[in-house]
Design a protein around this motif. Structure first.
Motif, short mmCIF file in Angstrom:
data_model
loop_
_atom_site.label_atom_id
_atom_site.label_comp_id
_atom_site.label_asym_id
_atom_site.label_seq_id
_atom_site.Cartn_x
_atom_site.Cartn_y
_atom_site.Cartn_z
N GLY A 114 -32.82 -2.57 15.21
CA GLY A 114 -33.74 -1.53 15.64
C GLY A 114 -34.96 -1.49 14.75
O GLY A 114 -35.09 -2.27 13.79
N LEU A 115 -35.88 -0.56 15.04
CA LEU A 115 -37.14 -0.50 14.32
C LEU A 115 -36.92 -0.25 12.82
O LEU A 115 -37.46 -0.97 11.98
CB LEU A 115 -38.03 0.60 14.90
CG LEU A 115 -39.36 0.83 14.19
CD1 LEU A 115 -40.20 -0.45 14.22
CD2 LEU A 115 -40.12 2.00 14.83
N THR A 116 -36.13 0.79 12.50
CA THR A 116 -35.90 1.12 11.09
C THR A 116 -35.17 -0.01 10.38
O THR A 116 -35.50 -0.37 9.24
CB THR A 116 -35.09 2.42 10.96
OG1 THR A 116 -35.76 3.47 11.65
CG2 THR A 116 -34.93 2.81 9.49
N ILE A 119 -37.61 -2.83 9.73
CA ILE A 119 -38.47 -2.56 8.56
C ILE A 119 -37.68 -2.79 7.27
O ILE A 119 -38.18 -3.40 6.32
CB ILE A 119 -39.00 -1.12 8.62
CG1 ILE A 119 -39.96 -0.95 9.81
CG2 ILE A 119 -39.72 -0.76 7.31
CD1 ILE A 119 -40.42 0.47 10.04
N GLY A 120 -36.45 -2.28 7.25
CA GLY A 120 -35.61 -2.46 6.06
C GLY A 120 -35.33 -3.93 5.78
O GLY A 120 -35.41 -4.38 4.63
N LEU A 121 -35.01 -4.68 6.83
CA LEU A 121 -34.77 -6.11 6.67
C LEU A 121 -36.01 -6.81 6.13
O LEU A 121 -35.93 -7.65 5.23
CB LEU A 121 -34.37 -6.72 8.02
CG LEU A 121 -32.95 -6.46 8.53
CD1 LEU A 121 -32.81 -6.96 9.95
CD2 LEU A 121 -31.94 -7.15 7.63
N VAL A 241 -28.23 -7.06 2.76
CA VAL A 241 -27.76 -6.14 1.72
C VAL A 241 -26.81 -6.87 0.76
O VAL A 241 -26.89 -6.71 -0.46
CB VAL A 241 -27.06 -4.93 2.35
CG1 VAL A 241 -26.52 -4.00 1.26
CG2 VAL A 241 -28.03 -4.16 3.24
N GLY A 242 -25.92 -7.70 1.31
CA GLY A 242 -25.00 -8.45 0.47
C GLY A 242 -25.71 -9.40 -0.47
O GLY A 242 -25.25 -9.66 -1.59
N SER A 243 -26.86 -9.91 -0.04
CA SER A 243 -27.61 -10.86 -0.86
C SER A 243 -28.25 -10.23 -2.08
O SER A 243 -28.78 -10.94 -2.95
CB SER A 243 -28.69 -11.54 -0.01
OG SER A 243 -28.11 -12.32 1.00
N LEU A 244 -28.20 -8.92 -2.17
CA LEU A 244 -28.74 -8.26 -3.36
C LEU A 244 -27.86 -8.49 -4.59
O LEU A 244 -28.16 -7.97 -5.67
CB LEU A 244 -28.90 -6.76 -3.10
CG LEU A 244 -29.98 -6.40 -2.07
CD1 LEU A 244 -29.98 -4.90 -1.80
CD2 LEU A 244 -31.35 -6.83 -2.56
N HIS A 245 -26.79 -9.26 -4.42
CA HIS A 245 -25.98 -9.61 -5.60
C HIS A 245 -26.82 -10.35 -6.63
O HIS A 245 -26.52 -10.31 -7.84
CB HIS A 245 -24.77 -10.46 -5.19
CG HIS A 245 -25.11 -11.80 -4.60
ND1 HIS A 245 -25.34 -12.91 -5.37
CD2 HIS A 245 -25.26 -12.19 -3.32
CE1 HIS A 245 -25.60 -13.94 -4.59
NE2 HIS A 245 -25.56 -13.53 -3.34
N THR A 246 -27.89 -11.00 -6.19
CA THR A 246 -28.75 -11.70 -7.13
C THR A 246 -29.47 -10.73 -8.06
O THR A 246 -29.74 -11.04 -9.22
CB THR A 246 -29.80 -12.55 -6.38
OG1 THR A 246 -30.51 -11.70 -5.49
CG2 THR A 246 -29.12 -13.64 -5.59
N SER A 274 -36.11 -0.87 -1.80
CA SER A 274 -36.70 0.00 -0.78
C SER A 274 -36.18 -0.38 0.61
O SER A 274 -35.91 0.49 1.45
CB SER A 274 -38.23 -0.12 -0.81
OG SER A 274 -38.75 0.32 -2.06
N GLY A 275 -36.03 -1.69 0.81
CA GLY A 275 -35.48 -2.15 2.09
C GLY A 275 -34.05 -1.68 2.28
O GLY A 275 -33.65 -1.30 3.39
N VAL A 276 -33.27 -1.70 1.22
CA VAL A 276 -31.87 -1.24 1.30
C VAL A 276 -31.83 0.24 1.65
O VAL A 276 -31.00 0.70 2.44
CB VAL A 276 -31.14 -1.49 -0.03
CG1 VAL A 276 -29.76 -0.84 -0.02
CG2 VAL A 276 -30.99 -2.98 -0.27
N LEU A 277 -32.72 1.03 1.05
CA LEU A 277 -32.76 2.46 1.36
C LEU A 277 -33.09 2.69 2.85
O LEU A 277 -32.52 3.58 3.48
CB LEU A 277 -33.81 3.15 0.48
CG LEU A 277 -33.47 3.27 -1.01
CD1 LEU A 277 -34.62 3.89 -1.78
CD2 LEU A 277 -32.19 4.09 -1.21
N ALA A 278 -33.99 1.87 3.37
CA ALA A 278 -34.33 1.98 4.79
C ALA A 278 -33.13 1.64 5.67
O ALA A 278 -32.87 2.29 6.68
CB ALA A 278 -35.51 1.08 5.13
#
Length: 282
Positions: A114-116, A119-121, A241-246, A274-278
């Motif tokens: 979706g739109l949100t 944007i987060g992605l 989101v999982g890739s934020l392990h880096t 910020s993307g994760v928060l979205a």
């Protein structure tokens, strides 16, 4: 929201295990680290499957899981090697380009965010790309090649894992994890045998066993959280989101190894978060 929290838990587990694996590979043979950690993970998953007492799903799901295991084996081997011979704060963000693979794969099978979520992605991916930018210095330039090379191999392997595990989890999550882990151990054991035959060391010191085993437990925990998350949201969202392990690996490298992030990398990390928060708001 729950899927994002599960994926964040997976990223934390992977980030800590990556850091420990990279550090341990600097003082112990890489083959030993891989074999002990992956074998430990296999034992844990096998125990969970046996305790549940449920038979395996259709063969197609096990095949997807085996593909996931092969991808993860390649990714972990490349990542640990890169973290041991390169600069952690370069290897980790380069490996973080992995979301491109599952996002494109999700679009191909009709998973349109979706739109949100879009944007987060976008913020998360752009942030990860920015984070991979590293100002050159005399010390960094010497290790830039191996850092980028192994980071990209890790990204490709993790991308395959994310996509294949999403399909495998549709059958049975625990059997998917077992099939993936068994495949990973077989591949790594083969690499160890070939390496020893070529004269490479694979000795295992008793003092290293607890930390190596901990790496395996963390990997299983993270894989389980990720597999569960894929059943509750789009694979592209969960993979990003999982890739934020880096980011976790980089933070630990900053704390324990005093590897400083450049200003542009700090901007990249902030953008990703910020993307994760979205994504969490959807």
């Amino acid at each position: 929201m729950l899927a994002v929290l599960l994926a964040l838990g997976a990223s934390l587990g992977w980030g800590v295990s990556d850091f420990l694996g990279g550090r341990k590979a600097r003082s112990a043979p890489l083959l030993s680290v891989l074999l002990v950690s992956q074998a430990t993970a296999l034992v844990v998953v096998a125990a969970l499957v046996a305790a549940r007492g449920v038979g395996p799903p259709d063969a197609r799901y096990l095949l997807w899981a085996a593909t996931a295991g092969a991808g993860e084996a390649m990714a972990i081997a490349a990542l640990y090697r890169g973290l041991s011979v390169g600069t952690m704060s370069i290897v980790a963000p380069v490996a973080a380009t992995v979301p491109v693979v599952p996002v494109l794969g999700g679009l191909l099978i009709g998973q349109v965010p979706g739109l949100t979520q879009g944007i987060g992605l976008g913020l998360a991916i752009v942030g990860l790309v920015i984070t991979s930018c590293q100002p050159r210095s005399a010390g960094v330039a010497a290790r830039l090649g191996p850092s980028v090379r192994y980071g990209l191999l890790a990204a490709l392997g993790f991308g395959a894992f994310f996509l294949a595990m999403d399909r495998a989890s549709e059958g049975d999550i625990r059997w998917a994890l077992l099939s993936a882990r068994l495949t990973s151990v077989v591949i790594i054991a083969t690499i160890v045998v070939v390496g020893v035959a070529r004269g490479r060391r694979a000795a295992i010191r008793r003092a290293d066993l607890p930390s190596m085993a901990l790496i395996g437990v963390l990997i299983v925990s993270a894989d389980s959280l990720y597999a569960l998350a894929t059943t509750r949201d789009l694979v592209g969202v969960v993979a990003v989101v999982g890739s934020l392990h880096t980011v976790v690996t980089m933070a630990l490298a900053r704390i324990w190894l005093n590897e400083r992030l450049a200003r542009i990398q700090q901007v990249g990390v902030a953008t990703s978060l910020s993307g994760v928060l979205a994504l969490a708001a959807t």
